[in-house]
Design a protein around this motif. Structure first.
Motif, PDB file in Angstrom:
ATOM      1  N   UNK A  36      -2.570 -47.287  19.929  1.00 49.55           N
ATOM      2  CA  UNK A  36      -2.349 -47.166  18.485  1.00 49.55           C
ATOM      3  C   UNK A  36      -1.978 -45.746  18.095  1.00 49.55           C
ATOM      4  N   UNK A  37      -2.666 -44.769  18.663  1.00 57.33           N
ATOM      5  CA  UNK A  37      -2.348 -43.363  18.388  1.00 57.33           C
ATOM      6  C   UNK A  37      -0.962 -43.004  18.908  1.00 57.33           C
ATOM      7  N   UNK A  38      -0.631 -43.477  20.098  1.00 60.68           N
ATOM      8  CA  UNK A  38       0.695 -43.201  20.667  1.00 60.68           C
ATOM      9  C   UNK A  38       1.793 -43.829  19.815  1.00 60.68           C
ATOM     10  N   UNK A  39       1.588 -45.058  19.369  1.00 66.98           N
ATOM     11  CA  UNK A  39       2.575 -45.709  18.509  1.00 66.98           C
ATOM     12  C   UNK A  39       2.770 -44.938  17.208  1.00 66.98           C
ATOM     13  N   UNK A  43       6.262 -43.017  16.308  1.00 65.43           N
ATOM     14  CA  UNK A  43       7.037 -43.428  15.145  1.00 65.43           C
ATOM     15  C   UNK A  43       7.164 -42.286  14.134  1.00 65.43           C
ATOM     16  N   UNK A  44       6.108 -41.514  13.952  1.00 61.48           N
ATOM     17  CA  UNK A  44       6.166 -40.355  13.047  1.00 61.48           C
ATOM     18  C   UNK A  44       7.135 -39.308  13.595  1.00 61.48           C
ATOM     19  N   UNK A  45       7.086 -39.052  14.896  1.00 65.89           N
ATOM     20  CA  UNK A  45       8.000 -38.081  15.506  1.00 65.89           C
ATOM     21  C   UNK A  45       9.444 -38.547  15.376  1.00 65.89           C
ATOM     22  N   UNK A  46       9.682 -39.827  15.504  1.00 62.36           N
ATOM     23  CA  UNK A  46      11.044 -40.341  15.384  1.00 62.36           C
ATOM     24  C   UNK A  46      11.556 -40.205  13.956  1.00 62.36           C
ATOM     25  N   UNK A  47      10.709 -40.425  12.974  1.00 63.55           N
ATOM     26  CA  UNK A  47      11.128 -40.247  11.582  1.00 63.55           C
ATOM     27  C   UNK A  47      11.511 -38.790  11.360  1.00 63.55           C
ATOM     28  N   UNK A  59      16.345 -42.023  21.246  1.00 59.15           N
ATOM     29  CA  UNK A  59      16.935 -43.286  21.694  1.00 59.15           C
ATOM     30  C   UNK A  59      15.872 -44.296  22.135  1.00 59.15           C
ATOM     31  N   UNK A  60      14.769 -43.804  22.696  1.00 56.35           N
ATOM     32  CA  UNK A  60      13.729 -44.692  23.218  1.00 56.35           C
ATOM     33  C   UNK A  60      12.771 -45.177  22.131  1.00 56.35           C
ATOM     34  N   UNK A  61      12.919 -44.672  20.912  1.00 55.38           N
ATOM     35  CA  UNK A  61      11.920 -44.926  19.868  1.00 55.38           C
ATOM     36  C   UNK A  61      11.839 -46.379  19.424  1.00 55.38           C
ATOM     37  N   UNK A  62      12.827 -47.172  19.714  1.00 51.52           N
ATOM     38  CA  UNK A  62      12.719 -48.595  19.385  1.00 51.52           C
ATOM     39  C   UNK A  62      12.161 -49.384  20.567  1.00 51.52           C
ATOM     40  N   UNK A  63      12.550 -49.017  21.762  1.00 52.11           N
ATOM     41  CA  UNK A  63      12.117 -49.767  22.945  1.00 52.11           C
ATOM     42  C   UNK A  63      10.644 -49.561  23.281  1.00 52.11           C
ATOM     43  N   UNK A  64      10.190 -48.338  23.240  1.00 50.85           N
ATOM     44  CA  UNK A  64       8.820 -48.066  23.663  1.00 50.85           C
ATOM     45  C   UNK A  64       7.783 -48.782  22.796  1.00 50.85           C
ATOM     46  N   UNK A  65       7.910 -48.773  21.461  1.00 53.05           N
ATOM     47  CA  UNK A  65       6.946 -49.555  20.672  1.00 53.05           C
ATOM     48  C   UNK A  65       6.977 -51.051  21.001  1.00 53.05           C
ATOM     49  N   UNK A  66       8.170 -51.565  21.308  1.00 49.56           N
ATOM     50  CA  UNK A  66       8.266 -52.977  21.694  1.00 49.56           C
ATOM     51  C   UNK A  66       7.489 -53.257  22.975  1.00 49.56           C
ATOM     52  N   UNK A  67       7.416 -52.276  23.848  1.00 46.28           N
ATOM     53  CA  UNK A  67       6.702 -52.447  25.119  1.00 46.28           C
ATOM     54  C   UNK A  67       5.210 -52.172  24.952  1.00 46.28           C
ATOM     55  N   UNK A  69       3.435 -52.532  21.998  1.00 46.50           N
ATOM     56  CA  UNK A  69       2.787 -53.399  21.016  1.00 46.50           C
ATOM     57  C   UNK A  69       2.026 -54.565  21.650  1.00 46.50           C
ATOM     58  N   UNK A  70       2.571 -55.251  22.674  1.00 45.87           N
ATOM     59  CA  UNK A  70       1.779 -56.335  23.292  1.00 45.87           C
ATOM     60  C   UNK A  70       0.452 -55.848  23.883  1.00 45.87           C
TER      61      UNK A  70
END
Length: 185
Positions: A36-39, A43-47, A59-67, A69-70
Motif C-alpha cells: 500500500x505504501x509503495x503504491x 502514484x504520487x511520484x508519477x503525478x 513509463x512503468x507507473x501504469x504497469x507496476x500498480x497493476x502487478x 494490486x493483486x
C-alpha cells in the motif's frame, strides 16, 4: 479415566492454530502496509513526474500498480477472513443449537477449503500457460497475478483450517466476530 492428555492435546492444537493464524496475519499486515505504501508513493511520484519531466511521467507507473494490486487485495482478503469480515448469514446457525451450528460451520469450512483447493489448481494451470505473455514496459509475465491469487487462496485455506480446528475443539463461539463498526445489519 484421566482426561488430562486429551486436554493437553486440545490446548496444543488450539495453540498451534493460534500461532499459524498470528504468523499469517503478521505476514499479510506487512504485505498490506508495504505494498500500500509503495503504491501510494509510486502514484504520487508519477503525478509529480508528469509536471517535472518532459516525458510526462514514468513509463512503468501504469504497469507496476497493476502487478502490485493483486498482492495488496489478496493480503486484505486473508485478513478479512481471519477477522470474520466476510459475508455470513447467521439465522440458520441460531436455529440449529450449539452442536448443529458446529457441524454446519465445519461442513462450510470443508466446502471452502475443497473449493479453494480446486480453484488454486486451475489457477496454477492457467498461470503455467500465461508465463509467455509479458507486459510491454517491464516485461513481467501475465502469470504473476495468477500466482499471487493462488498464494492468497492458499493462505485463505490455511486460516480457514485454523478456524475449523478452533470450532471443532471449542464450538461455534470460536468463530471470529468482526468489530461492530464493520458489521452490516
Amino acid at each position: 479415566m484421566d482426561r488430562q492428555p486429551e486436554t493437553r492435546w486440545r490446548a496444543s492444537a488450539i495453540a498451534l492454530a493460534d500461532g499459524v493464524d498470528r504468523l499469517a496475519a503478521r505476514f499479510c499486515e506487512v504485505v498490506v502496509i508495504a505494498v500500500g505504501s509503495a503504491l501510494l508513493a509510486m502514484l504520487a511520484a508519477n503525478v509529480g513526474a508528469r509536471y517535472a519531466l518532459e516525458a510526462g511521467g514514468f513509463r512503468f507507473a501504469q504497469e507496476l500498480p497493476e502487478r502490485l494490486f493483486p498482492v495488496f487485495i489478496m493480503a486484505g482478503v486473508v485478513l478479512g477472513v481471519q477477522k470474520g469480515g466476510h459475508m455470513g448469514v447467521e439465522t440458520v446457525l441460531a436455529m440449529l443449537g450449539r452442536q448443529g451450528a458446529r457441524i454446519m460451520l465445519l461442513v462450510g469450512h470443508a466446502v471452502v477449503i475443497g473449493s479453494y483447493l480446486l480453484l488454486s489448481r486451475d489457477i496454477l494451470l492457467l498461470a503455467d500457460m500465461l508465463w509467455i505473455d509479458r507486459s510491454p514496459v517491464m516485461g513481467i509475465p501475465a502469470s504473476y497475478g495468477y500466482y499471487t491469487l493462488a498464494i492468497g487462496l492458499t493462505l485463505v485455506i490455511v486460516v480457514t483450517a485454523t478456524q475449523a480446528v478452533r470450532v471443532a475443539l471449542m464450538g461455534p463461539e470460536a468463530m471470529p466476530v468482526p468489530a461492530p463498526e464493520e458489521q452490516v445489519a
